[in-house]
Design a protein around this motif. Sequence first.
Motif, PDB file in Angstrom:
ATOM      1  N   LEU A  95      27.643  63.171  26.253  1.00  0.00           N
ATOM      2  CA  LEU A  95      26.469  63.066  25.854  1.00  0.00           C
ATOM      3  C   LEU A  95      26.563  63.519  24.341  1.00  0.00           C
ATOM      4  O   LEU A  95      26.765  64.732  24.341  1.00  0.00           O
ATOM      5  CB  LEU A  95      25.377  63.705  26.574  1.00  0.00           C
ATOM      6  CG  LEU A  95      23.786  63.475  26.030  1.00  0.00           C
ATOM      7  CD1 LEU A  95      22.964  63.205  27.101  1.00  0.00           C
ATOM      8  CD2 LEU A  95      23.580  64.712  25.447  1.00  0.00           C
ATOM      9  N   THR A  96      25.945  62.941  23.257  1.00  0.00           N
ATOM     10  CA  THR A  96      25.883  63.265  21.846  1.00  0.00           C
ATOM     11  C   THR A  96      24.731  63.126  21.476  1.00  0.00           C
ATOM     12  O   THR A  96      24.098  62.201  21.293  1.00  0.00           O
ATOM     13  CB  THR A  96      26.776  62.466  21.102  1.00  0.00           C
ATOM     14  OG1 THR A  96      28.335  62.591  21.696  1.00  0.00           O
ATOM     15  CG2 THR A  96      26.803  63.211  19.796  1.00  0.00           C
ATOM     16  N   LEU A  97      24.277  64.288  20.827  1.00  0.00           N
ATOM     17  CA  LEU A  97      22.806  64.733  20.123  1.00  0.00           C
ATOM     18  C   LEU A  97      23.108  64.637  18.591  1.00  0.00           C
ATOM     19  O   LEU A  97      23.969  65.208  18.269  1.00  0.00           O
ATOM     20  CB  LEU A  97      22.155  65.750  20.474  1.00  0.00           C
ATOM     21  CG  LEU A  97      21.664  65.843  22.010  1.00  0.00           C
ATOM     22  CD1 LEU A  97      21.024  67.260  22.032  1.00  0.00           C
ATOM     23  CD2 LEU A  97      20.361  64.761  22.231  1.00  0.00           C
ATOM     24  N   ARG A  98      22.510  63.673  17.977  1.00  0.00           N
ATOM     25  CA  ARG A  98      22.313  63.981  16.420  1.00  0.00           C
ATOM     26  C   ARG A  98      21.095  63.928  15.991  1.00  0.00           C
ATOM     27  O   ARG A  98      20.084  63.210  16.290  1.00  0.00           O
ATOM     28  CB  ARG A  98      23.162  62.984  15.759  1.00  0.00           C
ATOM     29  CG  ARG A  98      24.422  62.797  15.913  1.00  0.00           C
ATOM     30  CD  ARG A  98      25.347  61.588  15.201  1.00  0.00           C
ATOM     31  NE  ARG A  98      26.637  61.663  15.727  1.00  0.00           N
ATOM     32  CZ  ARG A  98      27.135  60.806  16.640  1.00  0.00           C
ATOM     33  NH1 ARG A  98      26.530  60.166  17.507  1.00  0.00           N
ATOM     34  NH2 ARG A  98      28.389  60.781  16.877  1.00  0.00           N
ATOM     35  N   ILE A 131      20.461  59.683  20.628  1.00  0.00           N
ATOM     36  CA  ILE A 131      21.037  60.098  21.596  1.00  0.00           C
ATOM     37  C   ILE A 131      22.048  59.232  22.222  1.00  0.00           C
ATOM     38  O   ILE A 131      21.511  58.078  22.401  1.00  0.00           O
ATOM     39  CB  ILE A 131      20.143  60.652  22.793  1.00  0.00           C
ATOM     40  CG1 ILE A 131      19.132  61.730  22.305  1.00  0.00           C
ATOM     41  CG2 ILE A 131      20.909  61.059  23.953  1.00  0.00           C
ATOM     42  CD1 ILE A 131      17.837  61.958  23.227  1.00  0.00           C
ATOM     43  N   THR A 132      23.360  59.535  22.441  1.00  0.00           N
ATOM     44  CA  THR A 132      24.211  58.500  23.075  1.00  0.00           C
ATOM     45  C   THR A 132      24.744  58.949  23.954  1.00  0.00           C
ATOM     46  O   THR A 132      25.368  60.230  24.076  1.00  0.00           O
ATOM     47  CB  THR A 132      25.139  58.013  21.645  1.00  0.00           C
ATOM     48  OG1 THR A 132      25.944  59.079  21.517  1.00  0.00           O
ATOM     49  CG2 THR A 132      24.575  57.206  20.677  1.00  0.00           C
ATOM     50  N   VAL A 133      25.482  58.139  25.006  1.00  0.00           N
ATOM     51  CA  VAL A 133      26.070  58.474  26.021  1.00  0.00           C
ATOM     52  C   VAL A 133      27.504  57.476  26.018  1.00  0.00           C
ATOM     53  O   VAL A 133      27.486  56.298  26.225  1.00  0.00           O
ATOM     54  CB  VAL A 133      25.584  58.730  27.575  1.00  0.00           C
ATOM     55  CG1 VAL A 133      26.605  58.888  28.581  1.00  0.00           C
ATOM     56  CG2 VAL A 133      24.387  59.392  27.345  1.00  0.00           C
ATOM     57  N   ASP A 185      32.712  77.989  27.777  1.00  0.00           N
ATOM     58  CA  ASP A 185      34.108  77.977  27.227  1.00  0.00           C
ATOM     59  C   ASP A 185      34.221  76.765  26.261  1.00  0.00           C
ATOM     60  O   ASP A 185      34.960  76.978  25.190  1.00  0.00           O
ATOM     61  CB  ASP A 185      35.256  77.698  28.301  1.00  0.00           C
ATOM     62  CG  ASP A 185      35.176  78.863  29.400  1.00  0.00           C
ATOM     63  OD1 ASP A 185      35.457  78.639  30.630  1.00  0.00           O
ATOM     64  OD2 ASP A 185      34.752  79.890  28.991  1.00  0.00           O
ATOM     65  N   LEU A 186      34.072  75.547  26.420  1.00  0.00           N
ATOM     66  CA  LEU A 186      34.089  74.687  25.526  1.00  0.00           C
ATOM     67  C   LEU A 186      33.448  74.661  24.481  1.00  0.00           C
ATOM     68  O   LEU A 186      33.755  74.661  23.063  1.00  0.00           O
ATOM     69  CB  LEU A 186      33.665  73.146  26.243  1.00  0.00           C
ATOM     70  CG  LEU A 186      33.855  71.991  25.402  1.00  0.00           C
ATOM     71  CD1 LEU A 186      35.456  71.857  25.201  1.00  0.00           C
ATOM     72  CD2 LEU A 186      33.573  70.813  26.160  1.00  0.00           C
ATOM     73  N   PHE A 187      32.111  75.140  24.289  1.00  0.00           N
ATOM     74  CA  PHE A 187      31.302  75.289  23.137  1.00  0.00           C
ATOM     75  C   PHE A 187      30.850  76.711  22.584  1.00  0.00           C
ATOM     76  O   PHE A 187      30.182  76.700  21.427  1.00  0.00           O
ATOM     77  CB  PHE A 187      29.993  74.255  23.410  1.00  0.00           C
ATOM     78  CG  PHE A 187      30.286  72.998  23.652  1.00  0.00           C
ATOM     79  CD1 PHE A 187      30.597  72.085  22.883  1.00  0.00           C
ATOM     80  CD2 PHE A 187      30.048  72.528  25.102  1.00  0.00           C
ATOM     81  CE1 PHE A 187      30.618  70.756  22.823  1.00  0.00           C
ATOM     82  CE2 PHE A 187      30.326  71.237  25.243  1.00  0.00           C
ATOM     83  CZ  PHE A 187      30.659  70.426  24.221  1.00  0.00           C
ATOM     84  N   ARG A 239      25.535  67.950  18.594  1.00  0.00           N
ATOM     85  CA  ARG A 239      26.169  68.446  19.468  1.00  0.00           C
ATOM     86  C   ARG A 239      26.450  67.408  20.631  1.00  0.00           C
ATOM     87  O   ARG A 239      25.931  66.392  20.973  1.00  0.00           O
ATOM     88  CB  ARG A 239      25.143  69.459  20.353  1.00  0.00           C
ATOM     89  CG  ARG A 239      25.539  70.466  21.444  1.00  0.00           C
ATOM     90  CD  ARG A 239      26.461  71.471  20.788  1.00  0.00           C
ATOM     91  NE  ARG A 239      26.934  72.329  21.835  1.00  0.00           N
ATOM     92  CZ  ARG A 239      26.634  73.443  22.083  1.00  0.00           C
ATOM     93  NH1 ARG A 239      25.593  74.012  21.268  1.00  0.00           N
ATOM     94  NH2 ARG A 239      26.981  74.242  23.008  1.00  0.00           N
ATOM     95  N   SER A 240      27.722  67.622  21.154  1.00  0.00           N
ATOM     96  CA  SER A 240      28.340  66.787  22.314  1.00  0.00           C
ATOM     97  C   SER A 240      28.526  67.649  23.589  1.00  0.00           C
ATOM     98  O   SER A 240      29.064  68.691  23.256  1.00  0.00           O
ATOM     99  CB  SER A 240      29.472  66.082  21.954  1.00  0.00           C
ATOM    100  OG  SER A 240      29.430  65.271  20.820  1.00  0.00           O
TER     101      SER A 240
END
Length: 140
Positions: A72-75, A65-67, A16-18, A97-98
Amino acid sequence: MNGMIERLPGWPAFPDLFGWMETGLPVTHAIPGLHNIRIEEHLADGVYVLKAELPGIDPAKDVEITVTEGVLTLRSERGEETTEKHRTEFRYGSFARSVRLPAGAKGDEATTEYRNGVLTIKIPVPETKTGTRTIPVRHG
């Protein structure tokens, strides 16, 4: 712990979110050159597993990659390999993408692996006791 991924209240489930990102709504094109990263996720045996499609990149230098606060966010960045005019359906530029992690996920204990164009991130999620608890009311 298998099955449904439980997230903190107020955050819808993953599709639903993405889901809107894959439908091509104008929001995804708000930043020129920014592309979505396709993912799969599941929770099994106390581990949250996220797989991200990132072909043609060097994971050692092209992925961040960060949290932060349970997100969690990927770049990633992929530059074109040639300056000649040519026909391509490949996507170049920035990818991001988060995702909201499951409740209790230990982002600081994440492990990663990159193989055949797929980045796999594993994060431990301690089993939490769920259920209803009755709280007695005192009266005086």
